[in-house]
Design a protein around this motif. Structure first.
Motif, PDB file in Angstrom:
ATOM      1  N   TYR A 182      -1.910   8.431  14.552  1.00 44.72           N
ATOM      2  CA  TYR A 182      -1.313   7.772  13.386  1.00 44.72           C
ATOM      3  C   TYR A 182      -1.024   6.305  13.699  1.00 44.72           C
ATOM      4  N   ARG A 211       7.654   1.599   2.927  1.00 51.83           N
ATOM      5  CA  ARG A 211       7.592   3.034   3.249  1.00 51.83           C
ATOM      6  C   ARG A 211       8.992   3.548   3.528  1.00 51.83           C
ATOM      7  N   GLU A 237      -4.676   8.857   4.453  1.00 51.15           N
ATOM      8  CA  GLU A 237      -4.537   9.000   5.911  1.00 51.15           C
ATOM      9  C   GLU A 237      -4.897  10.435   6.303  1.00 51.15           C
ATOM     10  N   VAL A 288      -2.923   3.322  11.670  1.00 48.95           N
ATOM     11  CA  VAL A 288      -2.133   2.656  10.624  1.00 48.95           C
ATOM     12  C   VAL A 288      -2.133   1.137  10.854  1.00 48.95           C
ATOM     13  N   LYS A 323       7.253  17.928   2.637  1.00 51.63           N
ATOM     14  CA  LYS A 323       6.028  18.301   1.897  1.00 51.63           C
ATOM     15  C   LYS A 323       6.077  19.750   1.438  1.00 51.63           C
ATOM     16  N   ALA A 372       0.256   5.090   1.531  1.00 50.26           N
ATOM     17  CA  ALA A 372      -0.710   5.660   2.486  1.00 50.26           C
ATOM     18  C   ALA A 372      -0.397   7.128   2.774  1.00 50.26           C
ATOM     19  N   PRO A 373      -0.571   7.989   1.769  1.00 52.68           N
ATOM     20  CA  PRO A 373      -0.220   9.402   1.987  1.00 52.68           C
ATOM     21  C   PRO A 373      -1.262  10.157   2.809  1.00 52.68           C
ATOM     22  N   SER A 374      -0.823  11.235   3.440  1.00 57.78           N
ATOM     23  CA  SER A 374      -1.735  12.160   4.104  1.00 57.78           C
ATOM     24  C   SER A 374      -1.964  13.327   3.147  1.00 57.78           C
ATOM     25  N   LEU A 383      10.190   6.385   8.660  1.00 56.96           N
ATOM     26  CA  LEU A 383       9.146   5.792   9.503  1.00 56.96           C
ATOM     27  C   LEU A 383       9.614   4.509  10.189  1.00 56.96           C
ATOM     28  N   ARG A 424       0.846  -1.208   0.000  1.00 59.86           N
ATOM     29  CA  ARG A 424       0.000   0.000   0.000  1.00 59.86           C
ATOM     30  C   ARG A 424       0.872   1.244   0.000  1.00 59.86           C
TER      31      ARG A 424
HETATM   32  N1  GLU Z   1       0.577   8.720   6.276  1.00 56.50           N
HETATM   33  C1  GLU Z   1       1.981   8.620   6.521  1.00 56.50           C
HETATM   34  C2  GLU Z   1       2.706   9.757   5.822  1.00 56.50           C
HETATM   35  O1  GLU Z   1       2.167  10.356   4.915  1.00 56.50           O
HETATM   36  C3  GLU Z   1       2.582   7.314   6.044  1.00 56.50           C
HETATM   37  C4  GLU Z   1       2.106   6.152   6.832  1.00 56.50           C
HETATM   38  C5  GLU Z   1       2.817   4.838   6.562  1.00 56.50           C
HETATM   39  O2  GLU Z   1       3.265   4.586   5.423  1.00 56.50           O
HETATM   40  O3  GLU Z   1       2.858   4.035   7.469  1.00 56.50           O
HETATM   41  O4  GLU Z   1       3.827  10.036   6.189  1.00 56.50           O
END
Ligand code: GLU
Length: 275
Positions: free
Chosen positions: A187, A205, A40, A191, A246, A6-8, A209, A4
């Motif tokens: 978060y 990712r 997210e 997640v 960002k 999973a961007p915010s 992280l 996956r």
């Molecule tokens: N939503 C998180 C972000 O944009 C990433 C979460 C993840 O990949 O676990 O940094």
């Protein structure tokens, strides 16, 4: 394999996001698996529908596709709340009203600075032993009582098994916040619940992280959720070696696109094979 991205939706996707998304996509494709997209957006003060739309546009332009409907975290707040209720009823959470300043003052040696964990300052325990109500309180932060759950846990990172000793959870992570006052979740909690709900087998990712992973692993353990394998990839840096943020609009995918770059140009820039 199910991967996956999973961007915010809080700003433009840049080259680092493109790399992460394309890597997760390519790994699933090469294994005959599925690539999923998840939005997210639990931080409703920062998430914007226009950024979400730009995520769909940029990723489609890059040549990625994913099953719909896309999971959006803001649509699952009751699920996160139900999990918090479970943890509360087991006595594993405690309410915390401390400000940053309170934590700094309560630290055992404040003059040396508060020790930092992956989730900020390691909590000195101020609110931990206050009497708890029967009903889970809302409108305040809820922390995980790490001393009650710490245990040795193994996990897989890039096909290698790593083991985290129980002491690491208490000493280097501490009582992390699982529900933030302003969001009613966090978060880390969301997640872990979502990766399980979407049957993610491999979490691909950025290395930034990686330090949150022990928190995710212990949550999977106490919530009885399957543990995915992890693959933290290197970060894409700018010409000065600084990692992209960002706010660095300069590296926004849409900017390269407007300047006439092709998706394969982007692949070349981040070192992925062309398609
Ligand atoms: N939503 C998180 C972000 O944009 C990433 C979460 C993840 O990949 O676990 O940094």
């Amino acid at each position: 394999m199910i991967t996956r991205f999973a961007p915010s939706p809080t700003g433009p996707l840049h080259l680092g996001h493109a790399y992460s998304a394309m890597l997760a996509h390519d790994m699933a494709r090469d294994a005959g698996g599925t690539f999923l997209l998840r939005i997210e957006d639990i931080d409703q003060t920062r998430a914007r529908p226009e950024w979400e739309q730009k995520i769909y546009d940029d990723l489609s332009w890059l040549g990625l596709s994913w099953p719909t409907p896309v999971r959006r975290q803001s649509e699952h707040l009751p699920t996160y709340a139900a999990t918090l209720d479970q943890l509360w009823n087991k006595g594993l959470l405690f309410p915390c009203h401390c400000t940053r300043r309170d934590i700094e003052t309560a630290a055992s040696a404040p003059q040396e600075g508060v020790p930092m964990g992956p989730d900020g300052m390691i909590y000195p325990g101020t609110c931990k032993y206050l009497p708890r109500s029967k009903q889970r309180p809302t409108g305040c932060a809820l922390r995980l009582d790490m001393t009650k759950v710490a245990q040795q846990i193994s996990y897989i990172e890039q096909e290698q098994t790593h083991s985290i000793p129980a002491r690491f959870f208490t000493d280097a992570i501490g009582d992390v916040v699982l529900a933030r006052k302003d969001m009613g979740t966090s978060y880390h909690l969301s997640v872990v619940i979502d990766d399980a709900a979407q049957n993610i087998s491999h979490v691909i990712r950025g290395a930034d992280l990686a330090e949150a992973t022990p928190i995710h692993i212990i949550l999977q353990k106490i919530l009885n959720l399957p543990a995915p394998a992890y693959h933290h990839h290197h970060l894409i840096r700018d010409a000065n070696g600084k990692r992209l943020a960002k706010r660095d609009d300069a590296r926004a995918i849409s900017k390269y696109r407007a300047e006439g770059a092709s998706p394969n140009d982007i692949r070349r820039m981040v070192g992925l094979p062309e398609v």
